[in-house]
Design an enzyme around this catalytic site. Sequence first.
Site, PDB file in Angstrom:
ATOM      1  CE  LYS A 172      -3.422  -2.854   0.028  1.00  0.00           C
ATOM      2  NZ  LYS A 172      -4.302  -3.303   1.091  1.00  0.00           N
TER       3      LYS A 172
HETATM    4  C1  LIG Z   1      -5.253  -4.454   1.378  1.00  0.00           C
HETATM    5  C2  LIG Z   1      -6.724  -4.251   1.435  1.00  0.00           C
HETATM    6  C3  LIG Z   1      -7.493  -4.597   2.552  1.00  0.00           C
HETATM    7  C4  LIG Z   1      -6.933  -5.372   3.699  1.00  0.00           C
HETATM    8  O1  LIG Z   1      -5.837  -4.743   4.273  1.00  0.00           O
HETATM    9  P1  LIG Z   1      -4.969  -5.512   5.389  1.00  0.00           P
HETATM   10  O2  LIG Z   1      -4.260  -4.372   6.079  1.00  0.00           O
HETATM   11  O3  LIG Z   1      -4.037  -6.403   4.640  1.00  0.00           O
HETATM   12  O4  LIG Z   1      -5.893  -6.249   6.272  1.00  0.00           O
HETATM   13  C5  LIG Z   1      -8.845  -4.294   2.555  1.00  0.00           C
HETATM   14  N1  LIG Z   1      -9.419  -3.690   1.508  1.00  0.00           N
HETATM   15  C6  LIG Z   1      -8.710  -3.342   0.402  1.00  0.00           C
HETATM   16  C7  LIG Z   1      -9.409  -2.634  -0.713  1.00  0.00           C
HETATM   17  C8  LIG Z   1      -7.351  -3.624   0.333  1.00  0.00           C
HETATM   18  O5  LIG Z   1      -6.670  -3.316  -0.776  1.00  0.00           O
END
Ligand SMILES: *Cc1c(COP(=O)(O)O)cnc(C)c1O
Length: 379
Positions: free
Chosen positions: A189
């Site tokens: 991210k």
């Molecule tokens: C990565 C992601 C999540 C989950 O994030 P985590 O921190 O890995 O639990 C949820 N929604 C979207 C759209 C994502 O891209």
Amino acid sequence: MIPYGRQDIQPEDIDAVLSVLQSDFLTQGEAVPRFEQALCELSGGQFAVAMNSATSALHVACLALGVGAGDWVWTSPNSFVASANCALYCGARVDFVDIDPQTLNMSVSALAEKLKLSAGKNQLPKVVIPVHFAGQACDMAAIKKLADEYGFAIIEDASHAIGGRYASGEKIGACCYSDITVFSFHPVKIVTTAEGGAALTNRADLAEKMRLLRSHGVTRDANLMTQAPDGAWYYQQIDLGFNYRMTDLQAALGCSQLRRLDAYIAKRHEIAVRYMDALQDLPLTLPSFDAASALHLFVVQVEERKRVFDALRAAGIGVNVHYMPIYRQPFYQRFGFSPADFPHAEHYYARAISLPIFPKLSAGNQEKVILELKKALSA
Ligand SMILES: *Cc1c(COP(=O)(O)O)cnc(C)c1O
């Protein structure tokens, strides 16, 4: 292999983590509140509750809004499974709203239509979870208007979108159109804490409830207890919570990363502009994004997706697909969704390829991606 996304770790990040390692508290110390404060300052949200993942944050966000058995939660099919799983954790039922073929976000017109139909069947959602796909903000003003009309709450899944803004210019996380906004700090991210997430809100009651639920439902706040404390050791469990806490190691890394948030987004825009320029004459559909997108992903749509995808992978380009519609997952098939109900999500999924985009993608490696894509498309 050139990955589609990758973290950037600088010496100051390592120093920040080392200093927590050498301190008295590895968890439940001062770094988590400091990180939460930084999140509020950068987004304009009033309260931030840091957790061990965005998935955990989505779960307690649903619980804080009272989602339970018999409730409906709606989200976008073009998302990671966590956007829908959070409702199932609460015993609620999940439904999806088709996407807008241009923005790839939840379609406001499809949402309006589905709300009208569901009102007649007494099946209105308790919560709607729009997802700011690839970092591009949903049309939140329009979704908020529908929320006021039909009486549902809004959780923004902003896992792709920290540092982005809405069309109106406000920052994502300010919660001006929603009850709660969730960020993810997974390494692919925008900024990372290894694993981690946070829920932002402007409502003190929701922040308090989420803080309680992230730590077993246990409180040391005498105001929340059923009786006066027996002594200084005293705590009470007043709800059934979880251990969803973020560690101080993670929070220190997050604080350090946040200092480079604007630079990261600027770099993502540079890369995206280069792609837009280099790919404009090729037989593919370019993404539509505006200057306020956090640009987590750069997705092109091509015919013969599988052949193009395989050629890129064979050439050492770590392309990916975001996302197979959630209703297509084997686990979700038990709910009886019909792909024909989501024509735009289907059309998009058959053609999507995510190209590498991350701050440390070198110009040379981006040229390689462009060259290999051109080759694959002309083969
Ligand atoms: C990565 C992601 C999540 C989950 O994030 P985590 O921190 O890995 O639990 C949820 N929604 C979207 C759209 C994502 O891209």
